[in-house]
Design a protein around this motif. Sequence first.
Motif, PDB file in Angstrom:
ATOM      1  N   UNK A 506      -8.023   9.756  32.725  1.00 46.87           N
ATOM      2  CA  UNK A 506      -6.788   8.938  32.430  1.00 46.87           C
ATOM      3  C   UNK A 506      -6.082   9.033  31.090  1.00 46.87           C
ATOM      4  N   UNK A 507      -7.254   8.783  30.037  1.00 42.06           N
ATOM      5  CA  UNK A 507      -6.762   8.923  28.808  1.00 42.06           C
ATOM      6  C   UNK A 507      -5.880  10.000  28.541  1.00 42.06           C
ATOM      7  N   UNK A 508      -6.413  11.243  28.887  1.00 42.45           N
ATOM      8  CA  UNK A 508      -6.027  12.521  28.687  1.00 42.45           C
ATOM      9  C   UNK A 508      -4.405  12.699  29.202  1.00 42.45           C
ATOM     10  N   UNK A 509      -4.299  12.216  30.381  1.00 41.66           N
ATOM     11  CA  UNK A 509      -3.123  12.451  31.267  1.00 41.66           C
ATOM     12  C   UNK A 509      -1.790  11.318  30.367  1.00 41.66           C
ATOM     13  N   UNK A 510      -2.400  10.329  30.133  1.00 41.74           N
ATOM     14  CA  UNK A 510      -1.377   9.546  29.634  1.00 41.74           C
ATOM     15  C   UNK A 510      -0.766   9.786  27.971  1.00 41.74           C
TER      16      UNK A 510
END
Length: 681
Positions: A506-510
Amino acid sequence: MSFSDPNETFRQEARELLEQLELCLLDLEHTPGNDDLVNSAFRALHTIKGSGAMFGFTAVAAFVHEFETAFDQVRKGQTQATPTLIAVALDAKDHIAKLIEHPDQDHDGSDAILEALRATIAGTDVVPAAPKAATPEAAPAQDAPAADPGRWRIRFRLPGDALVYGTNPLLLLDEIKAIGPCTITALTDTIPSLDIIDPEVPYLGWQVDLEGPDPHDAIDDVFLFLKDGMELSIEPLAADTATPAAPEVTAVEEAPVAASEPVPTVAAPPAAKPARTAKSGEAEAGGGERAASSSMRVDAERLDELMDRVGELVIAQARLTQIANMSSDGNLKTIAEELERLSSGLRDTTMGIRMVPIGTLFSRFRRLVHDLSRDLGKEIEFITTGEDTELDKTMIERLADPLVHLIRNSVDHGLESAEKRLAAGKSAHGTVRLSAVYAGAEVAISVIDDGAGLNAERIRAKAEEAGLLAPDAKIAEQDLWQMIFAPGFSTAKEVTSLSGRGVGMDVVKRTIDGLRGSIDVSTTPGQGSTMTLRLPLTLAIIDGMLVRVGNGRFTIPLAAVEECVELPEGIEANARGRNFLDIRGSLVPFLRLREVFGTTAPPEPHQKVVIVSSGEGRVGLVVDQIIGNNQTVIKQLSKLHSSIKSFSGATILGDGTVALILDTSHLVAFGQGYVDQGRAA
């Protein structure tokens, strides 16, 4: 006038030295006999120790001194750099970082780490006790008439720029005194007359008569950072030579004696300094100045402010150019052209300052993979390519966390255990590749592993369980892979210290979305997965192609443009603009931007098609008019417009109006969707 905090200056330099030390230790694990790596690691330790003592970080200096003493056995070849020793040394490096960043906190682990380091070295004896220590005892029987191995004469002259860069000869002499009993004599034969003396030049030479075993290694440590540009000789004293009782009194008379011995630079004072300059390859006269001026540390805020100023200058220059084009004044046109040339050069130079090789980021992950390999019990080969690829410094800083999560995900979830790999016919050790390559107006950064690949059934089951996907719903493979980036999504069976909570991806995507980038996922069951981050080259100023669609003007990043062609007559829009052009034997889908943007103005009779690319995909953008190229200063859109995916920003034109910047990667993906729909039909 503001002055920088000296402690912060030390911390910044120490971080660079610790990073250098870490890389040397990791390389040393694979090539334990590499003397250059050992010496580089030792120099980093020596510099941290000296700087730490100078800036008042006494705990750092004391710890590094003990670390250095233990590691010195590796440098002298008395033990080898085994994987166990490297692991303890890396822990010691981490402890040094804690001592530097938090000097006021209690750090009780120093003694334990040093004890582990000493115990590891003591238990890895490799070289038998037959080196230099035996030489002083054997020499008297063979060379007793000529020399006394217990007495040595050392002569040295410092480089011409030693005082300028803070070297204190008295401190060097104190270090020599610590080696053993000695007598020190100043050599004053090269001191010029008072009217031409330069206070920044070390004219004095020094002669030291030292008692003890072979001092070569100890003297090398004293002059570790000076010996490349200095004169230094170490010779055994003759057995019948009496040590001067009070040489300090006869220091001036000592110089002619030195001239009778085979040290020509001392015997010929006028030629001494030119000889050193030529011999050291300009290390003294020019090399030191170039080394000092080759780089300069500048606050990131100042670079950002400079870029903002350059951006405003580019906008002002565009306005001047537009006014000049409307005027018949030749002088004004000349000035506008000259200003455009200068602003373009200033823009390129400023952008070059902001661009950083991505290798500075890649090198951080070697330690990560090393530790994961140890913690998970997996043999991993980590390969990096494309380290010279340059990216905006802002992106480099923000990419660290996403890449950490992707690499950990590949190692933890992707790579199988050695037993499973052997059972599947693979090698026991897994491979993780980190690569960067230019792709049009983007940089593609890929994390590739040769593991088991993504499990489509497990991902779908987890997505249905989390309510992200309705049961029996049809979904494209690429859309299914994108499910792993949903908040809280994880296929791990249990929560561990590495994974299981569903927050990493999720951190990667954001983060990537915040950088106006995209993530491509591809996988082959049993062979591995590839995660590719596609990012724009810069966040500040780009070359753009200004086009008109109806009454609106838009900018297309010029680096993404492949070519421009005339739209053939007679082609009508079919099914919401799904059309293809034959570009030299290849079918390229094209989008009518008039339809995409809902333009109501009548179309031009002769429309143009701009072919743009992103990654492996291409699409044609139909526009009414191609106005020309311009320098585009990117202005971020507000949060209210964050849902509009067709635009990556806006820019101010020379007449003060605003032109939206097209997001070519989104439009290419949009156009490629037509291809997929056509194949499905």
